[in-house]
Design an enzyme around this catalytic site. Structure first.
Site, PDB file in Angstrom:
ATOM      1  N   ASP A 232     -11.990  10.879  12.485  1.00 37.36           N
ATOM      2  CA  ASP A 232     -12.485   9.625  11.895  1.00 37.36           C
ATOM      3  C   ASP A 232     -12.303   9.696  10.381  1.00 37.36           C
ATOM      4  O   ASP A 232     -12.751  10.648   9.723  1.00 37.36           O
ATOM      5  CB  ASP A 232     -13.968   9.445  12.264  1.00 37.36           C
ATOM      6  CG  ASP A 232     -14.484   8.065  11.892  1.00 37.36           C
ATOM      7  OD1 ASP A 232     -14.748   7.271  12.807  1.00 37.36           O
ATOM      8  OD2 ASP A 232     -14.641   7.811  10.668  1.00 37.36           O
ATOM      9  N   ILE A 233     -11.612   8.675   9.851  1.00 34.69           N
ATOM     10  CA  ILE A 233     -11.346   8.672   8.404  1.00 34.69           C
ATOM     11  C   ILE A 233     -12.666   8.477   7.659  1.00 34.69           C
ATOM     12  O   ILE A 233     -13.498   7.657   8.060  1.00 34.69           O
ATOM     13  CB  ILE A 233     -10.353   7.549   8.036  1.00 34.69           C
ATOM     14  CG1 ILE A 233      -9.069   7.708   8.863  1.00 34.69           C
ATOM     15  CG2 ILE A 233     -10.048   7.557   6.546  1.00 34.69           C
ATOM     16  CD1 ILE A 233      -8.094   6.561   8.715  1.00 34.69           C
ATOM     17  N   GLU A 275     -10.984   3.062  12.790  1.00 35.78           N
ATOM     18  CA  GLU A 275     -10.425   4.156  11.992  1.00 35.78           C
ATOM     19  C   GLU A 275     -10.671   5.488  12.701  1.00 35.78           C
ATOM     20  O   GLU A 275     -10.820   6.534  12.100  1.00 35.78           O
ATOM     21  CB  GLU A 275     -10.982   4.103  10.571  1.00 35.78           C
ATOM     22  CG  GLU A 275     -12.322   4.654  10.220  1.00 35.78           C
ATOM     23  CD  GLU A 275     -13.538   4.201  11.030  1.00 35.78           C
ATOM     24  OE1 GLU A 275     -13.392   3.478  12.030  1.00 35.78           O
ATOM     25  OE2 GLU A 275     -14.629   4.631  10.655  1.00 35.78           O
TER      26      GLU A 275
END
Ligand SMILES: Nc1nc2c(ncn2[C@@H]2O[C@H](COP(=O)(O)OP(=O)(O)OP(=O)(O)O)[C@@H](O)[C@H]2O)c(=O)[nH]1
Length: 353
Positions: A232-233, A275
């Site tokens: 996960d960014i 994301e």
């Protein structure tokens, strides 16, 4: 996973069950009906003085029954179609050789050739029919080598009729084959679209659920231990809010490229949410997956997204877990998610196992 492996997986997933079932039912029907007719003909011929013909028919019937019984036991094995085609070739030439009942053997060749074409299907049928008729023609023109005696006009009528029949049968098969190929191609394209994220072109969650995990369950030996890394960014919302959604999209594409370059083509990188990504490592232990996740983390950190003269530094958090067998796959995915949550809470830009 590169696009050709993705296509290959989708193609094997689309191998429509309905078509396979249709083929199997055709084999069952033809075998039971054909085997019974052969057995009946063998019985009728018992009284005649033609033991070779009786043997050919009875042997073919027995083989057909054994073949269909085995195909019930192993419904996914294709070899039974080809064996059925071979027994038809044997029966055809047995009839030609012995002459059949009162020299009527040639009349039975047409339905048998037709059965051969539908059972083995288009391309293999060309070889089967060519070989079968090659032997037949050899016998018809070397009648001193066979038991039967066919008048010359029967032979020429038979060959002309056979040639016309074969042409019509193959033209029909060819059109059917082409339209089926076209349908499969369209289907595959639809499946590809439904299983791919349009922005990053990565496989999506649907692909994982409907294709990859299904495949892993069917063939656990080739997949487990299966390690899952949820990526996960970090602070992606800030990137969107500061630079705009388009730059956010570019960042997602950039991260996708970095991740794909960091893993093998046999590994799967999928986009599972906004994301969020899921990387799957087949045949990887937890410690190997942690090392791989750490490698991706460093690559992402070391490769900021460059736009003009601005560098957008990006980091991501990783949750890792491993499913040792297919029974704990879903627990493993949940564990990887929980570990991602811990990585976020512990300050981000880290791998938690
Ligand atoms: N540009 C772009 N943004 C997306 C897309 N899908 C989701 N997002 C955005 O991703 C952001 C996710 O934000 P959050 O879930 O708050 O997470 P975050 O800001 O990354 O924070 P942490 O995960 O806690 O580090 C939201 O702003 C979404 O609008 C997309 O396809 N493109």
């Amino acid at each position: 996973m590169d696009s050709s492996s993705l296509r290959q997986l989708l193609r094997s997933a689309q191998q429509d069950e309905a078509e396979a079932k249709r083929r199997r039912l055709t084999l069952y029907f033809i075998s039971y009906v054909g085997g019974t007719i052969m057995a009946f003909m063998a019985w009728i011929n018992m009284g005649t003085n033609n033991p070779l013909l009786v043997g050919t028919l009875a042997g073919s019937a027995a083989f057909v029954y054994a073949n269909v019984a085995l195909s019930h036991m192993f419904p996914r094995v294709d070899v039974f179609f080809y064996l059925a085609g071979l027994v038809v070739a044997f029966t055809i030439n047995g009839l030609v050789y012995t002459g059949g009942l009162n020299n009527t053997g040639l009349y039975f060749i047409f339905p048998l050739l037709f059965i051969q074409i539908i059972v083995v299907r288009f391309k293999p049928a060309m070889v089967y029919v060519a070989v079968t008729l090659g032997i037949t023609i050899f016998m018809l023109y070397n009648q001193e080598k066979i038991v039967a005696e066919y008048p010359a006009e029967h032979v020429s009528r038979f060959l002309i009729a056979t040639f016309s029949f074969i042409c019509v049968a193959f033209i029909g098969e060819n059109f059917w084959h082409q339209s089926r190929k076209e349908m499969l191609r369209e289907n595959l394209e639809r499946m590809r679209q439904a299983n791919t994220d349009p922005l990053t072109k990565l496989p999506n969650r649907r692909f994982l659920e409907a294709v990859f995990f299904e495949r892993a369950m069917q063939d656990p030996g080739a997949h487990f231990p299966l390690s899952a890394v949820v990526v996960d960014i970090d602070h992606f919302k800030t990137i969107n809010d500061t630079y705009g959604h388009d730059i956010g999209d570019e960042v997602l594409i950039h991260i996708t490229r970095l991740m794909k370059e960091a893993v093998r083509t046999t590994d799967v990188v999928a986009r599972t949410g906004g994301e969020e990504f899921l990387v799957l490592f087949p045949h990887a232990t937890l410690s190997q997956a942690v090392k791989l996740a750490e490698k991706i983390r460093k690559v992402v950190e070391a490769n900021p997204f460059v736009e003009g003269d601005v560098n957008h530094s990006i980091t991501a958090s990783f949750g890792v877990a491993t499913a040792l067998t297919d029974t704990n796959l879903h627990a493993c995915l949940k564990q990887a998610d929980d570990n991602l949550y811990k990585a976020k809470n512990a300050g981000r830009n880290r791998v938690v196992e």
